[in-house]
Design a protein around this motif. Structure first.
Motif, PDB file in Angstrom:
ATOM      1  N   UNK A  21       1.287  -1.959   1.471  1.00 31.14           N
ATOM      2  CA  UNK A  21       0.233  -2.887   1.060  1.00 31.14           C
ATOM      3  C   UNK A  21      -0.797  -2.879   2.177  1.00 31.14           C
ATOM      4  N   UNK A  22      -2.033  -2.554   1.841  1.00 29.00           N
ATOM      5  CA  UNK A  22      -3.080  -2.451   2.852  1.00 29.00           C
ATOM      6  C   UNK A  22      -3.820  -3.775   2.996  1.00 29.00           C
ATOM      7  N   UNK A  23      -3.935  -4.230   4.228  1.00 24.57           N
ATOM      8  CA  UNK A  23      -4.611  -5.467   4.563  1.00 24.57           C
ATOM      9  C   UNK A  23      -5.800  -5.157   5.457  1.00 24.57           C
ATOM     10  N   UNK A  24      -6.665  -6.109   5.671  1.00 26.57           N
ATOM     11  CA  UNK A  24      -7.797  -5.897   6.567  1.00 26.57           C
ATOM     12  C   UNK A  24      -7.354  -5.592   7.989  1.00 26.57           C
ATOM     13  N   UNK A  25      -6.206  -6.115   8.397  1.00 23.61           N
ATOM     14  CA  UNK A  25      -5.739  -5.923   9.768  1.00 23.61           C
ATOM     15  C   UNK A  25      -4.721  -4.791   9.896  1.00 23.61           C
ATOM     16  N   UNK A  26      -4.379  -4.108   8.812  1.00 24.41           N
ATOM     17  CA  UNK A  26      -3.421  -3.013   8.865  1.00 24.41           C
ATOM     18  C   UNK A  26      -2.645  -2.889   7.570  1.00 24.41           C
ATOM     19  N   UNK A  27      -1.449  -2.334   7.662  1.00 26.43           N
ATOM     20  CA  UNK A  27      -0.606  -2.123   6.492  1.00 26.43           C
ATOM     21  C   UNK A  27       0.780  -2.709   6.724  1.00 26.43           C
ATOM     22  N   UNK A  28       1.430  -3.116   5.646  1.00 26.01           N
ATOM     23  CA  UNK A  28       2.803  -3.608   5.689  1.00 26.01           C
ATOM     24  C   UNK A  28       3.574  -2.966   4.544  1.00 26.01           C
ATOM     25  N   UNK A  29       4.906  -2.900   4.679  1.00 23.53           N
ATOM     26  CA  UNK A  29       5.752  -2.390   3.605  1.00 23.53           C
ATOM     27  C   UNK A  29       5.834  -3.458   2.525  1.00 23.53           C
TER      28      UNK A  29
END
Length: 74
Positions: A21-29
């Motif tokens: 999942x892509x966020x403004x501050x990076x990515x998470x599983x």
């Protein structure tokens, strides 16, 4: 949790990976959360009583994805 068997679509082999999942501050599983989402994005992030990281495999032959959300002890 062990790797799934042969691909049910083409009989090929699976390779383990993950869905990000892509966020403004990076990515998470990606994670699975119990229950229905409460509403807006901020509410979804806090919703759900139970959460599990999603493990995903991709068929190297046809690209079919198979995902599981095992419990933490699996």
């Amino acid at each position: 949790m062990h790797q799934p068997g042969d691909c049910p679509k083409c009989g090929g082999q699976f390779s383990e990976g993950y869905v990000a999942d892509h966020l403004l501050i990076g990515s998470v599983v990606s994670t699975w959360s119990e229950g229905a989402p409460a509403g807006l994005l901020a509410d979804i992030a806090r919703g759900g009583a139970e959460r599990h990281r999603i493990r995903t495999w991709r068929c190297t032959g046809c690209g079919y994805l198979e995902s599981y959300a095992p419990s933490a002890r699996a």
